[in-house]
Design a protein around this motif. Structure first.
Motif, short mmCIF file in Angstrom:
data_model
loop_
_atom_site.label_atom_id
_atom_site.label_comp_id
_atom_site.label_asym_id
_atom_site.label_seq_id
_atom_site.Cartn_x
_atom_site.Cartn_y
_atom_site.Cartn_z
N THR A 19 -41.03 61.81 -44.04
CA THR A 19 -40.36 63.10 -44.12
C THR A 19 -39.24 63.02 -45.14
OG1 THR A 19 -38.74 62.58 -42.41
CG2 THR A 19 -40.87 63.50 -41.68
N PHE A 20 -38.76 64.19 -45.57
CA PHE A 20 -37.65 64.19 -46.52
C PHE A 20 -36.39 63.64 -45.86
CE2 PHE A 20 -34.23 66.24 -49.01
CZ PHE A 20 -34.55 65.69 -50.25
N ALA A 21 -36.26 63.86 -44.55
CA ALA A 21 -35.11 63.30 -43.82
C ALA A 21 -35.12 61.77 -43.87
CB ALA A 21 -35.12 63.79 -42.37
N GLU A 32 -29.25 65.09 -52.43
CA GLU A 32 -30.51 65.74 -52.03
C GLU A 32 -31.22 66.35 -53.23
OE1 GLU A 32 -31.71 69.54 -49.24
OE2 GLU A 32 -30.27 68.08 -48.45
N MET A 33 -30.47 66.96 -54.13
CA MET A 33 -31.07 67.58 -55.32
C MET A 33 -31.77 66.53 -56.18
SD MET A 33 -29.30 69.90 -58.32
CE MET A 33 -28.82 71.15 -57.13
N THR A 34 -31.12 65.38 -56.36
CA THR A 34 -31.72 64.31 -57.16
C THR A 34 -32.99 63.79 -56.52
OG1 THR A 34 -29.56 63.64 -58.04
CG2 THR A 34 -31.33 62.01 -58.12
N LEU A 35 -32.98 63.62 -55.20
CA LEU A 35 -34.17 63.12 -54.50
C LEU A 35 -35.33 64.12 -54.61
CD1 LEU A 35 -32.57 61.56 -51.30
CD2 LEU A 35 -33.68 60.34 -53.19
N ARG A 36 -35.02 65.39 -54.52
CA ARG A 36 -36.09 66.41 -54.65
C ARG A 36 -36.67 66.38 -56.07
NH1 ARG A 36 -36.59 69.46 -50.24
NH2 ARG A 36 -34.80 69.73 -48.84
N ARG A 50 -46.59 65.02 -53.06
CA ARG A 50 -45.49 65.75 -52.44
C ARG A 50 -46.06 66.81 -51.50
NH1 ARG A 50 -41.40 69.83 -55.22
NH2 ARG A 50 -43.25 70.17 -56.47
N ILE A 51 -45.62 66.82 -50.26
CA ILE A 51 -46.08 67.80 -49.29
C ILE A 51 -44.86 68.52 -48.72
CG2 ILE A 51 -48.13 66.46 -48.67
CD1 ILE A 51 -46.63 65.54 -46.15
N HIS A 52 -45.12 69.59 -47.97
CA HIS A 52 -44.02 70.34 -47.36
C HIS A 52 -43.26 69.44 -46.40
CE1 HIS A 52 -41.78 73.78 -45.93
NE2 HIS A 52 -42.09 73.45 -44.68
N GLY A 53 -41.99 69.23 -46.67
CA GLY A 53 -41.15 68.44 -45.78
C GLY A 53 -41.18 66.95 -46.00
N ALA A 55 -43.45 63.48 -48.18
CA ALA A 55 -44.40 62.95 -49.17
C ALA A 55 -45.41 62.03 -48.48
CB ALA A 55 -43.64 62.17 -50.25
N LYS A 56 -46.58 61.89 -49.12
CA LYS A 56 -47.61 60.99 -48.66
C LYS A 56 -48.01 60.05 -49.78
CE LYS A 56 -50.01 63.49 -44.96
NZ LYS A 56 -51.35 63.95 -44.50
N SER A 57 -48.53 58.88 -49.40
CA SER A 57 -49.03 57.96 -50.40
C SER A 57 -50.40 58.42 -50.87
CB SER A 57 -49.12 56.54 -49.84
OG SER A 57 -50.16 56.46 -48.89
#
Length: 250
Positions: A19-21, A32-36, A50-53, A55-57
């Protein structure tokens, strides 16, 4: 920056899905902006999905799903916007070519049940169109491309040569001013070219992440198209160039 992005890829790969968290917790000293931005760039570089909320490998996606479904995961909201805009351009009574791909499949999913003649090279598009009762649907014949779930080759070209299209909705992999609109399959590119040549209007479906990225096989140039349907994020430079060429941008 490059080391941080490499570390993000490693973190995603180790966990399969995060998750992004979790990413924020792992890289606590980064905004947070840099990570996005990092996630967006890594997705564009095909290093993660990149997925909603989060990321997946890539390994997890390709291990559990097919290639087209992998493409569905990418830029899903943008593709929904494009499909909805394109729907307004599907007029009753028109003869229309709908290309293969994830965005065109989304368009096929929401087509209105009205009298149209559709020709498609996409297996998933044809499945979505199967629910239509008022339309005539033809699937181009030929060889199966199991990555794009499309059919192409001599039989498909022969069918397209016999049809005059009011519109052709064409999906693309990338666009740059140097290479034009491109895709990664030579046989798919030939079929797209044939449909473009037989169409009164050529409508490109392209999300903004594909802008200024070079591809392998050229489908057509910018001045060959009538309209570009995108996600409201295209740069003004591109929109201005389209206006100069008389191309409508939706």
């Amino acid at each position: 920056m490059e080391q941080r992005r490499n570390d993000i890829v490693s973190f995603v790969n180790e966990n399969g899905s995060v998750t992004f968290a979790q990413i924020k917790e792992r890289f606590a000293g980064v905004s947070e902006m840099t990570l996005r931005t990092d996630l967006k760039v890594l997705d564009q570089q095909n290093r993660i999905i990149r997925i909603h909320g989060g990321a997946k490998s890539l390994d997890q996606v390709t291990k559990n799903d097919d290639f087209l479904k992998q493409r569905y995961i990418r830029n899903t909201e943008e593709k929904k916007i494009i499909a909805q805009k394109a729907l307004d351009l599907v007029k009753p009574g028109h003869t229309i070519f709908i290309d293969s791909g994830s965005t065109t499949t989304m368009l096929s999913h929401i087509l209105k049940d009205q009298p149209n003649t559709f020709v498609t090279s996409g297996l998933t598009c044809a499945i979505e169109m199967a629910k239509l009762k008022s339309a005539k649907v033809s699937l181009t014949g030929g060889n199966l491309n199991n990555r794009s779930l499309s059919v192409n080759g001599f039989e498909g070209l022969r069918l397209i040569e016999r049809v005059n299209f009011d519109e052709a909705f064409i999906g693309v992999t990338n666009f740059s001013y140097k290479t034009g609109f491109t895709c990664e399959s030579e046989s798919d590119a030939e079929l797209k070219k044939a449909a473009i040549q037989k169409a009164n209007k050529v409508i490109i479906l392209m999300d903004s992440s594909k802008y200024e990225r070079k591809g392998t096989y050229t489908i057509c140039n910018l001045d060959d198209v009538s309209a570009v349907v995108s996600d409201d994020k295209l740069p003004q430079e591109f929109i201005k160039k389209c206006e100069e060429l008389g191309i409508i941008v939706y």
